[in-house]
Design an enzyme around this catalytic site. Structure first.
Site, mmCIF file in Angstrom:
data_model
loop_
_atom_site.group_PDB
_atom_site.id
_atom_site.type_symbol
_atom_site.label_atom_id
_atom_site.label_comp_id
_atom_site.label_asym_id
_atom_site.label_seq_id
_atom_site.Cartn_x
_atom_site.Cartn_y
_atom_site.Cartn_z
ATOM 1 N N ASP A 77 0.860 -1.188 0.000
ATOM 2 C CA ASP A 77 0.000 0.000 0.000
ATOM 3 C C ASP A 77 0.895 1.236 0.000
ATOM 4 O O ASP A 77 0.816 2.084 0.884
ATOM 5 C CB ASP A 77 -0.926 -0.035 1.220
ATOM 6 C CG ASP A 77 -1.925 1.114 1.229
ATOM 7 O OD1 ASP A 77 -2.060 1.785 0.196
ATOM 8 O OD2 ASP A 77 -2.545 1.353 2.276
ATOM 9 N N PHE A 78 1.767 1.320 -1.020
ATOM 10 C CA PHE A 78 2.679 2.459 -1.129
ATOM 11 C C PHE A 78 1.912 3.655 -1.668
ATOM 12 O O PHE A 78 1.316 3.593 -2.757
ATOM 13 C CB PHE A 78 3.834 2.125 -2.068
ATOM 14 C CG PHE A 78 4.878 1.208 -1.469
ATOM 15 C CD1 PHE A 78 4.628 0.519 -0.295
ATOM 16 C CD2 PHE A 78 6.109 1.045 -2.087
ATOM 17 C CE1 PHE A 78 5.587 -0.324 0.254
ATOM 18 C CE2 PHE A 78 7.070 0.219 -1.542
ATOM 19 C CZ PHE A 78 6.810 -0.477 -0.378
ATOM 20 N N GLU A 79 1.931 4.746 -0.940
ATOM 21 C CA GLU A 79 1.197 5.945 -1.325
ATOM 22 C C GLU A 79 2.137 7.143 -1.350
ATOM 23 O O GLU A 79 3.338 7.018 -1.123
ATOM 24 C CB GLU A 79 0.032 6.185 -0.348
ATOM 25 C CG GLU A 79 -0.962 5.028 -0.281
ATOM 26 C CD GLU A 79 -2.120 5.278 0.681
ATOM 27 O OE1 GLU A 79 -2.324 6.445 1.069
ATOM 28 O OE2 GLU A 79 -2.819 4.317 1.040
ATOM 29 N N GLY A 80 1.573 8.309 -1.617
ATOM 30 C CA GLY A 80 2.347 9.553 -1.567
ATOM 31 C C GLY A 80 3.514 9.557 -2.530
ATOM 32 O O GLY A 80 3.359 9.410 -3.737
#
Length: 606
Positions: A391-394
């Site tokens: 869940d890699f974000e930003g």
């Protein structure tokens, strides 16, 4: 936006005006009897064949003539240029013409060997003809013609672009349509094809159900990423520098049954339709803490939120369970581990989810990659988990300038993540569950933009998940894109779709199951995922995130994608009864909302 990028100068505009005044002569645009249109696919009836575009695609409406036209949308650092290089005669006169719609649309030619030319319109609410002429230099044999918009303005359309003059010495006719198309090897997820060679062809394009999915130079191809036990129609065209042939006759093939394994991609024992939810394991949030043992049996995959890095670039992931001070009802480690085993005994999957809104992870070095593998392995082993959710974000994932091919990425944070996940998959074997939860900006937005673009200036995070998904598609159990907290995204109908109703979820999911050209490049297509690999990400309630939709809208979404009923205004490119299911943020927020999301899922799938 750079301040040096100004609209057409006053001097150039005045020059164009002077040439238009009666009595002032310019180069003649009359075509001689021997002249021909040497532009390739100027009506865009064969997609973008012959053209190289930074942000273009073809549409069926509006069109000036025929059934297709070009549509391209400029960005802050990209004028959405489409260009092609054509063969011309030295010392010859040519007339370049085309029809355009939109604001600040340009048509021009470069590399003429004399004076490069362009013409433009400030505003064309309906189709407007642009035309200009030039003479080639004494040694000029190639000229580039182009059309483009202006930085940061709206979409423009172009159609029926012609370059009339003496034909060059190269090929002047597209090849004949291929014959003898047949299937070879058929599996649960791929179909092999072969056909007879075509005289004068330099390559071939393969179409699946009318959508171009592959280009090859030989007379065979294998189309992969297909759903098991599903019928498909295939066609092939032949291509040379003059254009693309008509499509071959259709050959149909039905993929073989998966044998319960789903054709690869991790755990084979998920239910046909699965409910996936994130459990706030390290914090309470406004929804309160829910013990793992208290999660109802309806939840098939439980993602523990979150494993986070000790620093952005360390790769060292730690899973810290919620402290008693924040979560008074938190269970002990022994109780938590026992709950994991109980869920697994009931056929459920429990994963560690890495990242989240606050957990930025950038594997910039091989040392960080190796630390990631060892630290994630330690979490999995400590708690006896079934696998991993990314869940890699930003700003975790972005593409370096010049990294433009999603099939062959070169950016370290991308390459190292792929390597790390493949290592974990190899370590734990076929039963290892691997899921991903990217945001739409990192996936579907790649239909329009990819990285910083061929000319730079775009957000380098655009479409940055695509190379990771593609490299791991054979190991990926589930992709559940977050269809929430999203801006408007262009769908395959070339219309923008916004959150708040079934239409958004249908359009976004159709892109994953149909595949799409990356950054509008028809020769660089992201292949479709299997429906059993796809779940739709939605917020559980209005408290959980922007983009909440009512149970009725969830039902419309599922009806359209699995039955092709109740679809509304969007037309899907297929029907996928094997769609795996739904994902939500989060289990805790759904409990807070009296299990509305879960109850609707249970009622739909039974």
């Amino acid at each position: 936006m750079e301040r040096t990028r100004r609209r057409r100068s006053v001097l150039a505009a005045l020059t164009a005006t002077v040439l238009a005044v009666p009595g002032i002569t310019a180069l003649s645009s009359a075509a001689r009897a021997a002249d021909a249109d040497v532009a390739v696919n100027g009506g865009f009836e064969s997609g973008l064949t012959g053209w190289t575009c930074t942000a273009g695609t073809t549409v069926n409406s509006p069109v000036h003539s025929g059934s297709s036209a070009l549509q391209a949308t400029p960005a802050g650092g990209d004028n959405a240029q489409c260009a092609q290089t054509v063969t011309v005669q030295p010392g010859a006169q040519y007339t370049l013409s085309g029809y355009v719609r939109g604001s600040y649309v340009y048509l021009g030619a470069s590399g003429t060997g004399t004076t490069d030319v362009s013409t433009w319109t400030q505003s064309a609410p309906d189709w407007q003809k642009l035309s200009t002429t030039f003479r080639t230099g004494a040694a000029t044999t190639k000229v580039t013609i182009y059309t483009h918009g202006w930085y940061g303005t709206g979409a423009y359309q172009a159609d029926d672009i012609t370059l009339v003059g003496p034909g060059g010495s190269g090929t002047t006719q597209p090849p004949a349509a291929p014959a003898g198309l047949k299937t070879t090897t058929v599996t649960s997820s791929s179909v092999g094809l072969s056909w007879s060679a075509v005289t004068g062809a330099t390559g071939y394009a393969v179409y699946r159900d009318g959508v171009k999915v592959q280009t090859v130079t030989g007379t065979s191809a294998t189309v992969s990423g297909l759903a098991a036990a599903t019928a498909y129609g295939f066609q092939v065209t032949a291509v040379n520098e003059a254009g693309e042939s008509a499509k071959s006759a259709v050959v149909t093939a039905t993929t073989s049954p998966s044998g319960g394994g789903g054709g690869g991609g991790g755990s084979s024992d998920l239910p046909a339709h699965a409910l996936v939810g994130y459990l706030h394991a390290g914090f309470a949030n406004g929804a309160g803490y829910t013990r793992l043992a208290d999660v109802p049996d309806s939840w098939d995959v439980i993602d523990l939120a979150f494993g986070e890095p000790t620093s952005v670039t360390s790769g060292d992931i730690r899973f810290n369970r919620c402290p008693v001070t924040e979560c008074p009802n938190v269970e002990s480690d022994a109780e938590f581990k026992a709950a994991v085993k109980a869920k697994q005994a009931a056929g459920k999957k429990v994963l560690i989810s890495i990242g989240g809104q606050n957990g930025q992870v950038q594997l910039t070095t091989t040392a960080a990659r190796d630390t990631f593998v060892s630290s994630v392995s330690n979490i999995i082993d400590t708690y006896g988990l079934d696998g991993l959710d990314i869940d890699f974000e930003g700003h975790s994932l972005s593409l370096n300038t010049g990294d433009t091919d999603f099939k062959n990425p070169t950016t370290p944070v991308i390459v190292n993540l792929i390597s790390a996940l493949k290592t974990l998959k190899a370590k734990y074997g076929a039963k290892f569950v691997l899921t991903m939860a990217p945001e739409t900006f990192f996936v579907q937005n790649g239909y329009q933009y990819y990285g910083s673009g061929k000319w730079g200036g775009q957000d380098p995070r655009c479409g940055a998940y695509l190379p990771v998904i593609h490299a791991l598609r054979d190991d990926l159990t589930l992709l559940h894109v977050q269809d929430y907290n999203s801006g408007s995204i262009m769908g395959l109908d070339n219309q923008y779709h916004s959150m708040g109703g079934a239409d958004f979820h249908i359009a976004m999911t159709d892109m994953l199951l149909t595949g799409f050209p990356v950054a509008g490049d028809q020769n660089n297509v992201f292949p479709p995922l299997r429906p059993d690999q796809v779940a739709i990400g939605m917020p559980a309630s209005t408290n959980a995130g922007n983009g909440y939709v009512s149970p009725a809208e969830v039902t419309k979404t599922l009806d359209c994608l699995t039955k092709k009923t109740n679809c509304g205004s969007y037309t899907t490119h297929g029907t996928w009864p094997a769609l795996r299911g739904l994902m939500t943020w989060s289990v805790n927020w759904d409990r807070y909302a009296n299990w509305e999301f879960m109850k609707n899922f249970d009622a739909y799938f039974g």
